[in-house]
Design a protein around this motif. Sequence first.
Motif, mmCIF file in Angstrom:
data_model
loop_
_atom_site.group_PDB
_atom_site.id
_atom_site.type_symbol
_atom_site.label_atom_id
_atom_site.label_comp_id
_atom_site.label_asym_id
_atom_site.label_seq_id
_atom_site.Cartn_x
_atom_site.Cartn_y
_atom_site.Cartn_z
ATOM 1 N N ARG A 27 -5.512 -4.083 50.333
ATOM 2 C CA ARG A 27 -5.415 -2.657 50.074
ATOM 3 C C ARG A 27 -4.072 -2.145 50.558
ATOM 4 N NH1 ARG A 27 -9.957 1.717 52.148
ATOM 5 N NH2 ARG A 27 -8.968 3.597 51.359
ATOM 6 N N SER A 31 -2.224 3.718 52.524
ATOM 7 C CA SER A 31 -3.478 4.451 52.710
ATOM 8 C C SER A 31 -3.816 4.633 54.182
ATOM 9 C CB SER A 31 -4.632 3.700 52.035
ATOM 10 O OG SER A 31 -4.407 3.541 50.651
ATOM 11 N N PHE A 32 -3.079 3.966 55.060
ATOM 12 C CA PHE A 32 -3.460 3.868 56.456
ATOM 13 C C PHE A 32 -2.407 4.404 57.404
ATOM 14 C CE2 PHE A 32 -7.172 1.221 55.886
ATOM 15 C CZ PHE A 32 -6.926 0.571 54.697
ATOM 16 N N THR A 33 -2.874 4.998 58.497
ATOM 17 C CA THR A 33 -2.057 5.134 59.685
ATOM 18 C C THR A 33 -1.861 3.729 60.241
ATOM 19 O OG1 THR A 33 -2.846 7.335 60.265
ATOM 20 C CG2 THR A 33 -2.045 5.945 62.067
ATOM 21 N N ARG A 53 0.608 7.970 57.382
ATOM 22 C CA ARG A 53 0.647 7.297 56.086
ATOM 23 C C ARG A 53 1.956 7.523 55.352
ATOM 24 N NH1 ARG A 53 -5.222 9.195 54.013
ATOM 25 N NH2 ARG A 53 -4.874 10.770 55.592
ATOM 26 N N THR A 99 -5.620 2.049 60.432
ATOM 27 C CA THR A 99 -6.784 2.914 60.482
ATOM 28 C C THR A 99 -6.640 4.022 59.454
ATOM 29 O OG1 THR A 99 -8.060 4.411 61.894
ATOM 30 C CG2 THR A 99 -5.700 4.305 62.288
ATOM 31 N N LEU A 100 -7.761 4.560 59.027
ATOM 32 C CA LEU A 100 -7.729 5.700 58.107
ATOM 33 C C LEU A 100 -7.568 7.020 58.857
ATOM 34 C CD1 LEU A 100 -10.529 4.635 55.584
ATOM 35 C CD2 LEU A 100 -8.051 4.626 55.216
ATOM 36 N N ASP A 110 -9.213 -0.315 62.393
ATOM 37 C CA ASP A 110 -10.160 -1.178 61.711
ATOM 38 C C ASP A 110 -9.625 -2.573 61.409
ATOM 39 O OD1 ASP A 110 -10.692 1.822 60.053
ATOM 40 O OD2 ASP A 110 -12.221 0.889 61.331
#
Length: 122
Positions: A27, A31-33, A53, A99-100, A110
């Motif tokens: 992915r 989309s992530f920090t 992001r 992470t999101l 995550d």
Amino acid sequence: QVQLVENGGGLVQAGGSLRLSCAASGRTSSSFTMGWFCQAPGKEREFVAAISRSGSMTYYADSVKGRFTISRHNAKNTVYLQMNSLKPEDTAVYYCAATLLWTIRDGQYDYWGQGTQVTVSS
């Protein structure tokens, strides 16, 4: 799912510099920090730096402010940690994580890389 692979660690003398990179696959990392953490022998894992992001926001641990710079190149799915004026106490395994959320808490990240060793000699 995101897979993270760090590179760039090594042995450097105090006062020297290293540039860590973290390549993301799966992915898209935009989309992530993204964060960098470190863990020294016998110590708990500590937050080092995080970037939002878009890259518009960054946050640093007090211990690295003014010496380390986090950046990202979303088109390359890569995050960097430029480490200058290194000190022996910076010696640790450095991990990148995703992470999101916008957070510095390692429990809220995550996905984690395998880590890269940074050793600073005095």
